[in-house]
Motif scaffolding. Structure first.
Motif, PDB file in Angstrom:
ATOM      1  N   THR A   1     -17.165 -51.538   1.028  1.00  0.00           N
ATOM      2  CA  THR A   1     -16.343 -51.766  -0.161  1.00  0.00           C
ATOM      3  C   THR A   1     -16.116 -53.253  -0.390  1.00  0.00           C
ATOM      4  O   THR A   1     -16.189 -53.743  -1.523  1.00  0.00           O
ATOM      5  CB  THR A   1     -14.992 -51.052  -0.019  1.00  0.00           C
ATOM      6  OG1 THR A   1     -15.205 -49.652   0.193  1.00  0.00           O
ATOM      7  CG2 THR A   1     -14.148 -51.241  -1.269  1.00  0.00           C
TER       8      THR A   1
ATOM      9  N   ILE B   1     -19.233 -54.862  -1.826  1.00  0.00           N
ATOM     10  CA  ILE B   1     -19.439 -54.526  -3.242  1.00  0.00           C
ATOM     11  C   ILE B   1     -18.482 -55.305  -4.132  1.00  0.00           C
ATOM     12  O   ILE B   1     -18.854 -55.772  -5.213  1.00  0.00           O
ATOM     13  CB  ILE B   1     -19.260 -53.005  -3.456  1.00  0.00           C
ATOM     14  CG1 ILE B   1     -20.365 -52.226  -2.723  1.00  0.00           C
ATOM     15  CG2 ILE B   1     -19.285 -52.663  -4.942  1.00  0.00           C
ATOM     16  CD1 ILE B   1     -20.195 -50.723  -2.782  1.00  0.00           C
TER      17      ILE B   1
ATOM     18  N   LEU C   1     -25.997 -55.062   2.589  1.00  0.00           N
ATOM     19  CA  LEU C   1     -25.725 -54.301   1.373  1.00  0.00           C
ATOM     20  C   LEU C   1     -27.018 -53.972   0.646  1.00  0.00           C
ATOM     21  O   LEU C   1     -27.173 -52.867   0.106  1.00  0.00           O
ATOM     22  CB  LEU C   1     -24.789 -55.099   0.461  1.00  0.00           C
ATOM     23  CG  LEU C   1     -24.437 -54.444  -0.878  1.00  0.00           C
ATOM     24  CD1 LEU C   1     -23.751 -53.092  -0.653  1.00  0.00           C
ATOM     25  CD2 LEU C   1     -23.552 -55.361  -1.713  1.00  0.00           C
TER      26      LEU C   1
ATOM     27  N   ARG D   1     -28.273 -50.222  -0.352  1.00  0.00           N
ATOM     28  CA  ARG D   1     -28.586 -49.856  -1.741  1.00  0.00           C
ATOM     29  C   ARG D   1     -29.999 -49.289  -1.854  1.00  0.00           C
ATOM     30  O   ARG D   1     -30.255 -48.406  -2.684  1.00  0.00           O
ATOM     31  CB  ARG D   1     -28.418 -51.077  -2.647  1.00  0.00           C
ATOM     32  CG  ARG D   1     -26.980 -51.561  -2.761  1.00  0.00           C
ATOM     33  CD  ARG D   1     -26.857 -52.750  -3.690  1.00  0.00           C
ATOM     34  NE  ARG D   1     -27.168 -52.379  -5.079  1.00  0.00           N
ATOM     35  CZ  ARG D   1     -27.083 -53.221  -6.101  1.00  0.00           C
ATOM     36  NH1 ARG D   1     -26.717 -54.492  -5.890  1.00  0.00           N
ATOM     37  NH2 ARG D   1     -27.369 -52.827  -7.318  1.00  0.00           N
TER      38      ARG D   1
ATOM     39  N   ASP E   1     -26.315 -47.613  -4.934  1.00  0.00           N
ATOM     40  CA  ASP E   1     -26.958 -48.669  -5.713  1.00  0.00           C
ATOM     41  C   ASP E   1     -26.416 -48.681  -7.140  1.00  0.00           C
ATOM     42  O   ASP E   1     -26.058 -49.737  -7.677  1.00  0.00           O
ATOM     43  CB  ASP E   1     -28.470 -48.455  -5.711  1.00  0.00           C
ATOM     44  CG  ASP E   1     -29.189 -49.548  -6.480  1.00  0.00           C
ATOM     45  OD1 ASP E   1     -28.919 -50.737  -6.236  1.00  0.00           O
ATOM     46  OD2 ASP E   1     -30.021 -49.205  -7.348  1.00  0.00           O
TER      47      ASP E   1
ATOM     48  N   THR F   1     -22.701 -49.839  -7.181  1.00  0.00           N
ATOM     49  CA  THR F   1     -22.578 -51.286  -7.033  1.00  0.00           C
ATOM     50  C   THR F   1     -22.872 -51.996  -8.345  1.00  0.00           C
ATOM     51  O   THR F   1     -22.172 -52.948  -8.723  1.00  0.00           O
ATOM     52  CB  THR F   1     -23.543 -51.790  -5.940  1.00  0.00           C
ATOM     53  OG1 THR F   1     -23.268 -51.111  -4.705  1.00  0.00           O
ATOM     54  CG2 THR F   1     -23.386 -53.285  -5.729  1.00  0.00           C
TER      55      THR F   1
ATOM     56  N   ARG G   1     -20.080 -54.298 -10.397  1.00  0.00           N
ATOM     57  CA  ARG G   1     -20.325 -55.718 -10.661  1.00  0.00           C
ATOM     58  C   ARG G   1     -20.344 -56.022 -12.157  1.00  0.00           C
ATOM     59  O   ARG G   1     -19.893 -57.092 -12.582  1.00  0.00           O
ATOM     60  CB  ARG G   1     -21.632 -56.138  -9.993  1.00  0.00           C
ATOM     61  CG  ARG G   1     -21.488 -56.207  -8.472  1.00  0.00           C
ATOM     62  CD  ARG G   1     -22.738 -56.678  -7.774  1.00  0.00           C
ATOM     63  NE  ARG G   1     -22.456 -56.957  -6.365  1.00  0.00           N
ATOM     64  CZ  ARG G   1     -23.371 -57.305  -5.477  1.00  0.00           C
ATOM     65  NH1 ARG G   1     -24.638 -57.417  -5.856  1.00  0.00           N
ATOM     66  NH2 ARG G   1     -23.033 -57.541  -4.224  1.00  0.00           N
TER      67      ARG G   1
END
Length: 256
Positions: free
Chosen positions: A133, A136, A151, A155, A162, A165, A169
């Motif tokens: 977490t 991310i 990460l 992913r 994936d 995330t 973002r």
């Protein structure tokens, strides 16, 4: 056939359980009562009572225990790679033709967890949920190279992680850059994603769309107000049961 020591314990326990269950059944006790007395699940009691002999129970149990043998090599490999979740491993070998259930996989992995039998090298400890977490939620430019690589590998293995995330973002860029005009598109993409929690979050944003849009667009912030509220609550907790309201009032007014 020569039995392993661990199998001998299983055989002994099954024979004892079979004899005890049949003895209580002959006394007129119900299967539910037998389960409570012997500390067994009712389904297990049904199997014991329904078996004509203890050998039948033993044979079926050992068959289930060894049904994962053709997939032991794959399980060892995945265990060494840091995958320890029995449900995930069961799904993976099920796709490879495993005809049994998840319980057989759990029993096999239990040997590794408890240190019995031949257990492969445990390998590196998998990252915790909190660590993933944090990776991310951290800006990619501020993420350590080592964590970024971990990460990236996660992913690649998990398409759902994936996609999650990517959504997180995009929302972070929208929030920090005040790109409120992108909110509608983000909500549409999130609602169409099979990830149920993400879609639910997006639907809740739509219910208060105007407020969320303004929060992502306008320079105004409630941070100062929230900070003062948090300060007042802290003072109230510190003074609770210690002094009068007059002293609390002075602390609130004089606190900086």
């Amino acid at each position: 056939m020569v039995q392993l020591p661990s199998e001998l314990k299983i055989v002994t326990r099954l024979r004892e359980q079979h004899a005890a269950a049949h003895e209580l059944w002959a006394q007129g006790m119900s299967k539910a009562a037998i389960g409570r007395k012997l500390g067994l699940h009712q389904a297990t009691v049904r199997k014991l009572v329904g078996a004509r002999s203890a050998d039948d129970v033993v044979a079926k149990s050992l068959q289930r225990a060894h049904i994962v043998d053709p997939y032991v090599g794959y399980l060892h490999q995945r265990w060494n790679e840091g995958v320890r979740n029995a449900t995930q491993l069961y799904r993976e070998i099920q796709q490879r033709g495993h005809p049994g259930g998840e319980l057989a996989v759990q029993r096999h992995l239990r040997r590794y967890r408890t240190g019995r039998g031949h257990a492969p090298d445990p390998g590196p400890k998998p990252p915790s949920v909190r660590q993933v977490t944090s990776w991310i939620m951290t800006h990619p430019e501020h993420l350590r190279e080592e964590d970024a690589e971990k990460l990236h590998r996660l992913r690649e293995r998990d398409p759902e992680l994936d996609r999650l995330t990517a959504h997180v973002r995009k929302f972070a860029v929208m929030m920090t850059g005040r790109h409120g005009t992108r909110l509608e598109g983000w909500i549409i993409d999130a609602e169409q994603d099979p990830l149920a929690p993400l879609a639910s979050f997006a639907r809740n944003l739509r219910r208060d769309f105007d407020a969320v849009h303004n929060g992502l667009s306008l320079p105004h912030s409630s941070g100062a107000v929230e900070g003062n509220i948090n300060r007042l609550k802290m003072l109230k907790r510190q003074m609770f049961g210690r002094a009068s309201l007059d002293l609390l009032r002075k602390r609130v007014l004089l606190a900086r």
